[in-house]
Design an enzyme around this catalytic site. Structure first.
Site, PDB file in Angstrom:
ATOM      1  N   ASP A 179       0.844  -1.206   0.000  1.00 28.76           N
ATOM      2  CA  ASP A 179       0.000   0.000   0.000  1.00 28.76           C
ATOM      3  C   ASP A 179       0.874   1.249   0.000  1.00 28.76           C
ATOM      4  O   ASP A 179       0.686   2.163  -0.795  1.00 28.76           O
ATOM      5  CB  ASP A 179      -0.909  -0.007   1.243  1.00 28.76           C
ATOM      6  CG  ASP A 179      -1.638  -1.328   1.394  1.00 28.76           C
ATOM      7  OD1 ASP A 179      -2.524  -1.593   0.592  1.00 28.76           O
ATOM      8  OD2 ASP A 179      -1.273  -2.103   2.305  1.00 28.76           O
ATOM      9  N   GLN A 198      13.544   1.677  -2.592  1.00 27.15           N
ATOM     10  CA  GLN A 198      12.885   1.152  -3.801  1.00 27.15           C
ATOM     11  C   GLN A 198      13.787   1.166  -5.033  1.00 27.15           C
ATOM     12  O   GLN A 198      13.787   0.225  -5.824  1.00 27.15           O
ATOM     13  CB  GLN A 198      11.609   1.950  -4.086  1.00 27.15           C
ATOM     14  CG  GLN A 198      10.446   1.552  -3.198  1.00 27.15           C
ATOM     15  CD  GLN A 198       9.174   2.328  -3.522  1.00 27.15           C
ATOM     16  OE1 GLN A 198       9.221   3.522  -3.806  1.00 27.15           O
ATOM     17  NE2 GLN A 198       8.034   1.674  -3.453  1.00 27.15           N
ATOM     18  N   GLU A 258       1.863  -6.545  -5.195  1.00 27.84           N
ATOM     19  CA  GLU A 258       1.524  -5.736  -6.376  1.00 27.84           C
ATOM     20  C   GLU A 258       2.736  -4.984  -6.936  1.00 27.84           C
ATOM     21  O   GLU A 258       3.091  -5.108  -8.092  1.00 27.84           O
ATOM     22  CB  GLU A 258       0.411  -4.739  -5.993  1.00 27.84           C
ATOM     23  CG  GLU A 258       0.042  -3.823  -7.120  1.00 27.84           C
ATOM     24  CD  GLU A 258      -1.345  -3.205  -6.996  1.00 27.84           C
ATOM     25  OE1 GLU A 258      -2.240  -3.830  -6.389  1.00 27.84           O
ATOM     26  OE2 GLU A 258      -1.530  -2.101  -7.528  1.00 27.84           O
TER      27      GLU A 258
END
Ligand code: TRH
Length: 377
Positions: free
Chosen positions: A17, A255, A273
């Site tokens: 999320d 990331q 995801e």
């Protein structure tokens, strides 16, 4: 004047999320020159993704994004032009009320989870009229031009190509993470949920002719790895070898570095995801450990993606891929499927490169959101 966007993120669990919303926020700032506030209800998850971030701060700037603690007791704020409610996280009632009564109503999106299912294209972009008459638009990421597309930063594929063609940069990156594989070892990354059949896959890797260096970011799969190794606690930095398999546990990295890790590997196991999408941009074969849903809805999502992804593969490669992904997600024995998959390694590698380029032809999700807003005003 720059337009302002608010993005709301409630951390259900894990990192997806916050991973998706922060990626979207950063791209809105960097590529569309917008003011973005990202409201997160659990800043600990954010701090894992962004080493150096303060999990206790009410407000902090990260990559130009104003990251705010989403307080339990909502305090009135100035409304932006656009509101993104990520994954139906339910905006504060006071905030909705303010939207209903203000003079210039913001555009309100509900950004949905990624799915390749057919019905998505029929619902993408549709408004839902709330009791107050305010419209909320459903925005669906996806793999076809009838959806909102995938998150992809400008120049991402070119960056990967440059990285791949610069062995010194790749070597320096691996060294920075203390990854020192045998020269002819293949690299595989493993970011997955718990998997009862993991040992059968590790057995295959250990017994394979070629050396494998398996890179495992700290997380939920470590317990299964530990059991197979017969070890107590594994943590970042641990390196253990069994026959032709070396297993190295990595710290959670930011990331951008996780992308590089995927680009360095010959094969990636990813989950949820965002890492699933990043592995596709890495242009390498993958296994997707899908996020399990209570009502088993994830199986339809898995099959819908496989249906799209396997187009163009030989019959044998399609079967092996389907078997491996289904066995992995069912926590079943991997040996037979993996051995079959290995026979199609070259075909799957070429296919992954092609899939990545095809997907990159589509508009990215962030640009699609911005375009929707421009058409709406
Ligand atoms: O963490 P995930 O399993 O996340 C989710 C959540 O469970 C969420 O509730 C659910 O809705 C969703 O899956 C489908 O997997 P995901 O989506 O891949 O998110 C992981 C994020 O962590 C992604 O942004 C990549 C990032 N990451 C790093 O930044 N560094 C790392 O070292 C690793 C391993 C991942």
């Amino acid at each position: 004047m720059k337009a302002s966007w608010d993005i709301f993120c409630s951390v259900v669990d894990n990192f997806g999320d916050v991973g998706v919303t922060f990626r979207l926020a950063r791209q809105l700032v960097a590529e569309h020159d917008l003011n973005v506030r990202l409201w997160i209800d659990d800043l600990n998850a954010f701090a894992r993704l962004r080493p150096g971030a303060d999990p206790l701060a009410d407000e902090q700037i990260s990559d130009g994004v104003t990251v705010c603690r989403w307080p339990r007791e909502w305090r009135p704020v100035e409304l932006p032009e656009v509101v993104v409610e990520a994954f139906a996280c339910r905006l504060p009632a006071e905030y909705i009320q303010a939207m209903e009564t203000c003079e210039h109503r913001p555009l309100w999106f509900n950004l949905e989870y990624l799915s390749a299912e057919d019905w998505v294209s029929g619902c993408h972009g549709l408004p839902s009229i709330q009791s107050s008459g305010v419209r909320k638009y459903f925005f669906f990421p996806g793999f076809t031009d009838k959806t909102g597309g995938l998150l992809r930063e400008a120049g991402l594929i070119e960056q990967r190509h440059a990285f791949e063609s610069d062995p010194a940069e790749r070597g320096a990156f691996l060294q920075r993470l203390n990854i020192l594989p045998h020269t002819d070892a293949r690299l595989i990354s493993l970011f997955a949920y718990e998997h009862a059949g993991l040992g059968s896959w590790l057995d295959c890797l250990a017994q394979a002719e070629r050396q494998t260096h398996l890179l495992v970011p700290e997380g939920r799969i470590l317990g299964d790895v530990q059991r197979w190794l017969g070890m107590e606690a594994l943590s970042a930095g641990s390196v253990h070898a069994r026959n032709n398999l070396t297993i190295q546990v990595l710290p959670f990295v930011r990331q951008e570095d996780y992308d590089r890790l995927l680009w360095c590997c010959d094969f990636n196991v990813v989950r949820g995801e965002d890492s699933f999408v990043r592995a596709q941009w890495a242009g390498r074969p993958l296994i997707w450990h899908i996020y399990e849903q209570d009502d088993d809805a994830h199986w339809a999502k898995l099959d819908a993606f496989l249906e799209l992804y396997r187009v163009g593969l030989s019959e044998g490669a399609q079967q092996a891929l389907t078997q491996v992904w289904r066995n992995w997600n069912a926590g079943e024995d991997m040996a037979q499927g993996w051995i079959a998959l290995e026979r199609h390694a070259a075909e799957l590698a070429a296919h992954a490169r092609r899939w990545c380029l095809e997907q990159a032809l589509q508009e990215d999700l962030t640009t699609a959101l911005v375009r929707f807003y421009r058409n709406w005003i």
